[in-house]
Design a protein around this motif. Structure first.
Motif, PDB file in Angstrom:
ATOM      1  N   UNK A 222       0.832  -1.203   0.000  1.00 21.29           N
ATOM      2  CA  UNK A 222       0.000   0.000   0.000  1.00 21.29           C
ATOM      3  C   UNK A 222       0.872   1.260   0.000  1.00 21.29           C
ATOM      4  N   UNK A 223       1.954   1.221   0.751  1.00 25.51           N
ATOM      5  CA  UNK A 223       2.852   2.381   0.818  1.00 25.51           C
ATOM      6  C   UNK A 223       3.432   2.688  -0.566  1.00 25.51           C
ATOM      7  N   UNK A 224       3.948   1.655  -1.220  1.00 27.79           N
ATOM      8  CA  UNK A 224       4.566   1.866  -2.529  1.00 27.79           C
ATOM      9  C   UNK A 224       3.534   2.279  -3.573  1.00 27.79           C
ATOM     10  N   UNK A 225       2.331   1.748  -3.476  1.00 28.06           N
ATOM     11  CA  UNK A 225       1.276   2.145  -4.413  1.00 28.06           C
ATOM     12  C   UNK A 225       0.934   3.622  -4.250  1.00 28.06           C
ATOM     13  N   UNK A 226       0.767   4.052  -3.005  1.00 26.13           N
ATOM     14  CA  UNK A 226       0.467   5.462  -2.764  1.00 26.13           C
ATOM     15  C   UNK A 226       1.609   6.350  -3.242  1.00 26.13           C
ATOM     16  N   UNK A 227       2.852   5.887  -3.074  1.00 27.54           N
ATOM     17  CA  UNK A 227       4.000   6.664  -3.513  1.00 27.54           C
ATOM     18  C   UNK A 227       3.969   6.912  -5.017  1.00 27.54           C
ATOM     19  N   UNK A 228       3.704   5.848  -5.789  1.00 30.97           N
ATOM     20  CA  UNK A 228       3.704   5.990  -7.239  1.00 30.97           C
ATOM     21  C   UNK A 228       2.557   6.883  -7.709  1.00 30.97           C
ATOM     22  N   UNK A 229       1.402   6.749  -7.092  1.00 31.67           N
ATOM     23  CA  UNK A 229       0.302   7.642  -7.459  1.00 31.67           C
ATOM     24  C   UNK A 229       0.635   9.091  -7.078  1.00 31.67           C
ATOM     25  N   UNK A 230       1.265   9.237  -5.936  1.00 34.83           N
ATOM     26  CA  UNK A 230       1.638  10.599  -5.529  1.00 34.83           C
ATOM     27  C   UNK A 230       2.565  11.236  -6.546  1.00 34.83           C
ATOM     28  N   UNK A 231       3.545  10.513  -7.051  1.00 34.59           N
ATOM     29  CA  UNK A 231       4.493  11.080  -8.003  1.00 34.59           C
ATOM     30  C   UNK A 231       3.800  11.495  -9.290  1.00 34.59           C
TER      31      UNK A 231
END
Length: 855
Positions: A222-231
């Motif tokens: 979930x953390x990495x998914x949110x990171x990529x969407x944030x970028x």
């Protein structure tokens, strides 16, 4: 800041060719101005009359409007393409977020191939040289590469591995994601390459078997998914805001260039074209603004959902922070690199070795002798040699008995005086730094004595209090008040309004225009300093210089006339130059403003007329270079702006302050001194918001400290007893010499010294001497000799370095970068002008001083 510079500073570097060509359009305007002027002065040889040229304005519009249309079409095409692409990408991103919602924590992720990373890296590197639109598309896809699920449908983005997570971003104290600033066109191949290194085993260990909300979960997946969407959201947000800025900058560009066109060609195209063509165009309509605003709102909503757990305020705050960081990054890197390439020429890129070699070549090309001691290198320049000589003289004088043996303080003060004089004359170090050294040298050398009948040197604590108490005198406050009035007149544009209205009456005859500019330069120097006044006048004559025939003698004649008139203006009012204030500060009692004007205004007017005749004789500016008919000057038209309430307020305060200064002696029971009156404009302008803190910080504080150092040195000469020694010497030299013979002896001495060193420094050194000379006469005439010395200090204008106006004039260039004036111009005309002004002061000025009973 000029708009052309502001445009470069605020533009997205990779979109530079898509902005309005402001500089090119401005050059076209100046070409149209020259054509318009040539046609309007057409001469009919058969009838010997001026032909009436019809529809010239319409022809000018017919040439300029198509250029604007071409720029507008280019901007519209670029905007429409960018807008469509951004709408598509935001829509696609919303679909991805929806798919991620549906997949939850149970997404099925497999790599497309084990060696995809190298291909992605090549693709990202290639994208750096592509167009902005293509680059952003690669950036978005690289940062959020999609894989296919088992059923063949689109699934959630691939993830970055857990062991690389902390190098990509960090977590804030409130648990939200943080990441470095993102450029709207920078590729995110790093994120893509990290994502491609995932393995099925890693994914099976990272993904929970439950269907929890991925936006709220604390798992690695979930953390990495949110990171990529944030970028990706951040990248799109910066792109949308950059496009909004692109629209605003171009709208300002059209408004500025149309204003320039109307001002130069005397047309009224601005409002009609803005309302009829620019504002209905796609980038500038209300619908386009609403579209971009909607895109921003959608991205903020996505960011709030994917990153900040529904906190929309925090989402907006973080996105704006990313935007500011991106702007700062672009300005600090992209434009710095571009400016560096331009300075090196043709965009050459120098490596560290090349830069080092260039630096060594520049060092070797500097004038002076180069000494090398091992690895150390020392270049003996003129200033360094002058500094060493000054120090050597100072040390020698401190250890040599030059003055009376019974007055060691006077001997040490003489060493300080000579040391500062050498530094001021050679400018080995900045002038104001030398002035700041004065209290240091006076205190440490034990120069200051007490006021007892048998004076002794004061201890350093007492000497420090004394010297600092006299440095900030009413004269300094008067100087700051003058700076305040000058700044207010310039900031509210009153100076330009008044000057253009006066010059509009000058007509087109070269001799009349020359005299008008000299009068304006002189008058402006009385109130806005003889530093700012010539700079303003040089700006106003640019349209005239552009329309002169090549090699016309009127151009150097006009520039030199403005500089010489500004020097004469330095005599005309007590606040027009620091040397006048220094002279008033030494007078006892000081002359009133009315007395100053009675003497200075006739002297200035006569000097101005004589110098005008000198320049007409020397240059013959009316003659055409090719020997044809006499030239005509482009008529200067007054500004159309009416006085605002702020301008009336500034005018009222200035007039009241000047009136109080004129009657300072009559009202000294209320105000005490002119320095107290000088506080009135400071309070009136800064308290009402006419001037800001930045305006106060931009005052010429170096001149203030220069004057303070001169006052301190004068007090040191008096307190140490050195003045008593000089008094005896002067009495012996001038014994039996009449007052007027003293004036004739003193005048050329002051003129020569003020020609080669700063006028202010000349006053600092010579006014105390004039005061002592006047006191040594059988009938004391201190104030008279001080007054004459102060006026002649402004008359030293025979060299390019003689005063601020000459220094400014010497740097004026034509459109090809060629200087208008040479040293010969100053020697042939500046030296005679200096002699003329000095003779007027020592004759007419002397008679007027005696007429008002000045002693």
């Amino acid at each position: 800041m000029k708009f052309s510079s502001a445009l470069k500073f605020n533009a997205v570097a990779e979109w530079w060719d898509e902005y309005i060509a402001y500089d090119a359009l401005k050059k076209y305007i100046y070409q149209l101005e020259k054509t318009q002027h040539d046609q309007s002065s057409y001469h009919d040889l058969e009838t010997n009359e001026r032909a009436s040229l019809v529809n010239r304005a319409a022809e000018t519009d017919a040439v300029f409007v198509p250029l604007l249309e071409k720029e507008l079409k280019k901007i519209c095409a670029f905007y429409e393409a960018q807008e469509k692409e951004l709408i598509d990408e935001v829509t696609q991103l919303e679909e991805l977020v929806q798919q991620q919602d549906e997949a939850g924590m149970a997404g099925n992720h497999y790599l497309d191939g084990p060696f995809e990373d190298d291909e992605d890296e090549d693709e990202d590197e290639d994208s750096l040289s592509r167009s902005p639109r293509r680059r952003r598309r690669i950036s978005s896809s690289a940062g959020h590469r999609m894989s296919l699920s088992a059923s063949g449908s689109r699934a959630i983005p691939e993830l970055a591995p857990h062991d690389h997570r902390r190098s990509i971003s960090s977590t804030s104290s409130d648990g939200h994601l943080e990441s470095p600033p993102v450029s709207p066109t920078a590729p995110f191949g790093k994120i893509s390459r990290l994502a491609n290194k995932l393995t099925p085993d890693f994914m099976r260990n990272s993904v929970s078997s439950t269907h929890d909300n991925v936006w709220m979960s604390k798992s690695d997946y979930a953390y990495d998914t949110r990171l990529l969407f944030k970028r990706r959201i951040t990248t799109l947000y910066i792109s949308v805001t950059s496009l909004k800025s692109y629209v605003e900058v171009n709208h300002s560009g059209f408004r500025k260039i149309l204003k320039k066109y109307d001002k130069v060609t005397y047309r009224e195209l601005k409002d009609a074209y803005l309302h009829g063509s620019v504002e209905p165009a796609p980038p500038f309509t209300a619908a386009s603004r609403a579209t971009l605003t909607t895109l921003v709102t959608r991205l903020v909503d996505l960011y709030a959902k994917c990153v900040t757990r529904g906190d929309r305020g925090l989402a907006k705050q973080q996105l704006r922070l990313h935007q500011r960081e991106n702007i700062a990054w672009e300005r600090d890197t992209v434009w710095r690199q571009m400016i560096g390439r331009e300075r090196r020429g043709d965009g050459e890129t120098l490596g560290p070795a090349g830069a080092s070699l260039l630096k060594e070549e520049e060092e070797d090309s500097k004038p002076g002798m180069l000494f090398q001691w091992g690895p150390a290198r020392f270049r003996a320049t003129k200033k360094k040699i002058a500094l060493l000589v000054a120090v050597a003289i100072f040390v020698a004088l401190l250890n040599t008995q030059v003055v009376d043996v019974d007055k060691p303080e006077a001997n040490r003060c003489f060493a300080v005086l000579i040391f500062c004089t050498v530094l001021w004359a050679t400018e080995a170090i900045p002038l104001f730094v030398t002035s700041l050294m004065v209290p240091l040298l006076l205190v440490c050398s034990s120069v200051i004595r007490d006021d007892s009948e048998d004076p002794v040197a004061l201890p350093p604590p007492a000497a420090t209090k004394y010297i600092f108490s006299v440095m900030f005198s009413p004269t300094i406050m008067l100087l700051i008040g003058g700076f305040t009035i000058s700044s207010a007149l310039s900031k509210t544009n009153i100076d330009r309004v008044l000057i253009t209205r006066v010059l509009s009456l000058a007509g087109t005859r070269p001799s009349t225009v020359l005299l008008a500019f000299m009068g304006v330069s002189c008058f402006a120097s009385m109130w806005i300093s003889n530093v700012a006044a010539p700079t303003l006048c040089f700006t106003l004559i640019r349209p005239i210089l552009r329309n002169l025939p090549p090699k016309s003698s009127f151009a150097p004649c006009l520039i030199l006339a403005i500089a010489l008139a500004a020097n004469i203006g330095g005599q005309s009012s007590p606040i027009s130059s620091p040397q006048n204030l220094i002279a008033i500060g030494e007078m006892d009692p000081p002359v009133s403003w009315g007395q100053w004007f009675i003497v200075a205004l006739p002297v200035s007017a006569i000097s101005l007329l004589l110098i005008w005749g000198l320049l007409l004789t020397a240059y013959r500016p009316a003659r055409s270079p090719d020997g044809g008919r006499d030239i005509e000057i482009k008529l200067i038209r007054p500004t159309r702006e009416r006085f605002s309430l702020k301008q009336w307020w500034v005018t009222f305060v200035c007039l009241v302050t000047i009136a109080l200064w004129c009657f300072a002696h009559q009202i000294e029971g209320l105000f005490g001194d002119m320095g107290v009156i000088a506080i009135i404009p400071i309070v009136a302008f800064f308290a009402t918001g006419v001037l800001k803190k930045d305006d106060f910080e931009q005052f010429a504080w170096t001149i203030v400290f220069l004057a303070m150092g001169g006052i301190a040195l004068g007090k040191g000469v008096t307190s140490s007893g050195l003045l008593e020694v000089l008094d005896l010497i002067i009495r012996d030299l001038l014994d039996g010499v009449s007052l007027y013979n003293v004036v004739l002896i003193l005048s050329p001495v002051v003129l020569v010294i003020s020609t080669f060193i700063s006028h202010t420094i000349a006053a600092v050194l010579l006014v105390p001497i004039a005061k002592e000379v006047g006191a040594s006469l059988p009938e004391p005439h201190r104030n008279l000799l001080i007054f004459i010395t102060g006026l002649i200090c402004s008359a030293g204008m025979g060299m390019p370095v003689s005063g601020f106006p000459n220094q400014t004039a010497a740097t004026q260039e034509d459109e090809m970068g060629v200087l208008y004036l040479t040293n010969i111009d100053f020697l042939k005309n500046g030296v005679p002008a200096s002699i003329i002004a000095t003779l007027v002061v020592s004759t007419v000025g002397f008679l007027l001083m005696q007429a008002i009973g000045l002693k």
